[in-house]
Design a protein around this motif. Structure first.
Motif, PDB file in Angstrom:
ATOM      1  N   LEU A 143       0.851  -1.193   0.000  1.00  7.35           N
ATOM      2  CA  LEU A 143       0.000   0.000   0.000  1.00  7.35           C
ATOM      3  C   LEU A 143       0.882   1.236   0.000  1.00  7.35           C
ATOM      4  O   LEU A 143       1.766   1.386   0.851  1.00  7.35           O
ATOM      5  CB  LEU A 143      -0.905   0.013   1.235  1.00  7.35           C
ATOM      6  N   VAL A 144       0.683   2.109  -0.976  1.00  2.00           N
ATOM      7  CA  VAL A 144       1.411   3.376  -1.047  1.00  2.00           C
ATOM      8  C   VAL A 144       0.405   4.513  -0.972  1.00  2.00           C
ATOM      9  O   VAL A 144      -0.792   4.320  -1.204  1.00  2.00           O
ATOM     10  CB  VAL A 144       2.245   3.474  -2.342  1.00  2.00           C
ATOM     11  N   ALA A 145       0.892   5.692  -0.653  1.00  2.00           N
ATOM     12  CA  ALA A 145       0.015   6.852  -0.467  1.00  2.00           C
ATOM     13  C   ALA A 145       0.302   7.902  -1.537  1.00  2.00           C
ATOM     14  O   ALA A 145       1.185   8.749  -1.354  1.00  2.00           O
ATOM     15  CB  ALA A 145       0.209   7.445   0.928  1.00  2.00           C
ATOM     16  N   PRO A 146      -0.412   7.889  -2.669  1.00  2.00           N
ATOM     17  CA  PRO A 146      -0.219   8.919  -3.698  1.00  2.00           C
ATOM     18  C   PRO A 146      -0.573  10.316  -3.196  1.00  2.00           C
ATOM     19  O   PRO A 146      -0.088  11.307  -3.730  1.00  2.00           O
ATOM     20  CB  PRO A 146      -1.173   8.482  -4.813  1.00  2.00           C
ATOM     21  N   SER A 147      -1.462  10.395  -2.185  1.00  6.39           N
ATOM     22  CA  SER A 147      -1.841  11.674  -1.588  1.00  6.39           C
ATOM     23  C   SER A 147      -2.199  11.410  -0.134  1.00  6.39           C
ATOM     24  O   SER A 147      -2.422  10.261   0.259  1.00  6.39           O
ATOM     25  CB  SER A 147      -3.024  12.302  -2.338  1.00  6.39           C
ATOM     26  N   CYS A 188      -1.039  -1.068  -5.842  1.00  7.80           N
ATOM     27  CA  CYS A 188      -0.923  -1.354  -7.269  1.00  7.80           C
ATOM     28  C   CYS A 188       0.456  -0.920  -7.747  1.00  7.80           C
ATOM     29  O   CYS A 188       0.913   0.186  -7.429  1.00  7.80           O
ATOM     30  CB  CYS A 188      -2.013  -0.606  -8.055  1.00  7.80           C
ATOM     31  N   HIS A 189       1.119  -1.795  -8.520  1.00  6.79           N
ATOM     32  CA  HIS A 189       2.436  -1.451  -9.055  1.00  6.79           C
ATOM     33  C   HIS A 189       2.353  -0.364 -10.126  1.00  6.79           C
ATOM     34  O   HIS A 189       3.335   0.331 -10.386  1.00  6.79           O
ATOM     35  CB  HIS A 189       3.095  -2.696  -9.670  1.00  6.79           C
ATOM     36  N   ARG A 190       1.178  -0.215 -10.755  1.00  2.00           N
ATOM     37  CA  ARG A 190       1.092   0.656 -11.934  1.00  2.00           C
ATOM     38  C   ARG A 190       0.153   1.844 -11.725  1.00  2.00           C
ATOM     39  O   ARG A 190      -0.425   2.357 -12.685  1.00  2.00           O
ATOM     40  CB  ARG A 190       0.656  -0.175 -13.138  1.00  2.00           C
ATOM     41  N   TRP A 191       0.024   2.285 -10.478  1.00  2.00           N
ATOM     42  CA  TRP A 191      -0.901   3.380 -10.211  1.00  2.00           C
ATOM     43  C   TRP A 191      -0.468   4.679 -10.891  1.00  2.00           C
ATOM     44  O   TRP A 191      -1.311   5.513 -11.238  1.00  2.00           O
ATOM     45  CB  TRP A 191      -1.084   3.585  -8.717  1.00  2.00           C
ATOM     46  N   HIS A 192       0.845   4.860 -11.100  1.00  2.00           N
ATOM     47  CA  HIS A 192       1.308   6.068 -11.814  1.00  2.00           C
ATOM     48  C   HIS A 192       0.709   6.126 -13.222  1.00  2.00           C
ATOM     49  O   HIS A 192       0.248   7.184 -13.682  1.00  2.00           O
ATOM     50  CB  HIS A 192       2.841   6.080 -11.924  1.00  2.00           C
ATOM     51  N   GLU A 193       0.715   4.985 -13.911  1.00  2.00           N
ATOM     52  CA  GLU A 193       0.182   4.946 -15.272  1.00  2.00           C
ATOM     53  C   GLU A 193      -1.327   5.180 -15.288  1.00  2.00           C
ATOM     54  O   GLU A 193      -1.854   5.795 -16.221  1.00  2.00           O
ATOM     55  CB  GLU A 193       0.516   3.594 -15.909  1.00  2.00           C
ATOM     56  N   ILE A 194      -2.011   4.695 -14.261  1.00  2.00           N
ATOM     57  CA  ILE A 194      -3.457   4.900 -14.195  1.00  2.00           C
ATOM     58  C   ILE A 194      -3.771   6.369 -13.964  1.00  2.00           C
ATOM     59  O   ILE A 194      -4.718   6.910 -14.538  1.00  2.00           O
ATOM     60  CB  ILE A 194      -4.067   4.007 -13.099  1.00  2.00           C
ATOM     61  N   ILE A 195      -2.960   7.041 -13.148  1.00  2.00           N
ATOM     62  CA  ILE A 195      -3.143   8.482 -12.950  1.00  2.00           C
ATOM     63  C   ILE A 195      -2.962   9.215 -14.268  1.00  2.00           C
ATOM     64  O   ILE A 195      -3.760  10.097 -14.637  1.00  2.00           O
ATOM     65  CB  ILE A 195      -2.158   9.027 -11.898  1.00  2.00           C
TER      66      ILE A 195
END
Length: 334
Positions: free
Chosen positions: A307-311, A318-325
């Motif tokens: 679990l990571v905190a983008p905000s 998710c390993h690819r949450w940057h791409e989804i953003i």
């Protein structure tokens, strides 16, 4: 300090093939007076998480394998059975999923409501107990409550039985109410009445609510924050507004995409998530959603994402949450 803090909770069941973990390192917090939603499809671990908090796992097969459940700084996973009985009902109460099976079919409603007081306040006179039970039915909006006290559960409609369950849960003025899919078996009109009742009771009492459901529409209407679970793990956690506007986990995107919208063309097919949830004894080594995910890579199949905190207001596994953003940003600008 949060009213309730669930930290790395893991729950397992003994099966014929050995110990199987069905809730895996689940963490979330609940503030006083807040409503959070636990959402996910059947079998994702929502109800087991609630039973773990309440200390109501079936014995001897089920047990909390690790983690902590802190209620006002008291660790309930290490509390004695006697202490847990004091907390249950008094401080943390639960509405179970199916009221017809939760209520005793051969006991009158009044007697079942009165049992809460006779157990926790044995010094009360019978006249006081009768007055309190009548007041509970009035509080949850049951018409002609005097006559309903003498009814058996089968004589009440589904909505009435659910109101009785809510009345029983509120008898001791708990700090936290856990509602396990309380509207699933009800029609839409009665469902709306139950949700409005819970809102009114929360305003009047200030209690916090954990609302368990698979219905994102109910989440949007009732909750301020939402925890999305999949196959025993948290996929995403966010405020309701940010989750609905910008879902970051592919599973969350799939859930939201499957909801029909007014602006959609009539009679068009809804978006579906391919595949099925893996069984608890067939869970993949990596991301548990990887076998159904259009974004999955070799890394997703090998490594379970943390679990990571983008905000500050959300976390996502998710390993690819940057791409989804980036994809969400392109969709919004087009």
């Amino acid at each position: 300090m949060p009213l309730l803090s669930v930290r790395d909770l893991s729950t397992a069941f003994e099966t014929e093939t050995g110990l199987v973990t069905v809730v895996d390192h689940v963490s979330f917090e609940l503030e006083a007076g807040e409503t959070i939603g636990l959402v996910g499809e059947s079998g994702c671990g929502k109800s087991v998480t609630a039973l773990s908090i309440m200390g109501l796992l079936p014995r001897p097969s089920g047990r909390v394998k690790g983690g902590d459940v802190l209620f006002k700084d008291e660790n309930l996973t290490r509390a004695s059975p006697e202490r847990l009985r004091e907390v249950r009902g008094n401080r943390i109460a639960m509405i179970f999923q199916e009221p017809m099976t939760a209520l005793n079919p051969v006991q009158r409603i009044g007697r079942q409501l009165a049992e809460t007081y006779t157990l926790h306040e044995p010094e009360l006179k019978s006249s006081d107990v009768a007055e309190k039970t009548l007041g509970l039915l009035e509080q949850v909006g049951i018409p002609a409550p005097e006559s309903r006290l003498n009814d058996y559960p089968h004589q009440l409609s589904g909505g009435m039985r659910q109101r009785v369950m809510i009345a029983m849960a509120l008898a001791r003025h708990p700090d936290i109410l856990i509602a396990d899919e309380p509207t699933t078996a009800l029609d839409v009109t009665i469902q709306a009445q139950i949700l409005e009742l819970l809102r009114e009771l929360q305003r009047d009492t200030g209690m916090a609510i954990i609302f368990i459901t698979h219905d994102l529409g109910v989440i949007a209407e009732l909750c301020s924050r939402v925890v999305v679970m999949y196959a025993g793990r948290i996929a995403e956690q966010a405020t309701v507004k940010s989750l609905f506007e910008h879902p970051l986990h592919p599973y969350t995107r799939g859930l939201l995409g499957s909801i029909p919208r007014l602006e959609d063309e009539p009679k068009t097919l809804l978006t579906t998530i391919p595949g099925i949830v893996p069984g608890i004894e067939e869970l993949p080594d990596g991301c548990r959603f990887s076998n159904r995910c259009a974004y999955a890579t070799d890394q997703c199949h090998r490594e379970a994402p943390s679990l990571v905190a983008p905000s500050p207001e959300r976390t996502v596994a998710c390993h690819r949450w940057h791409e989804i953003i980036a994809e969400t940003t392109r969709e919004s600008s087009s």
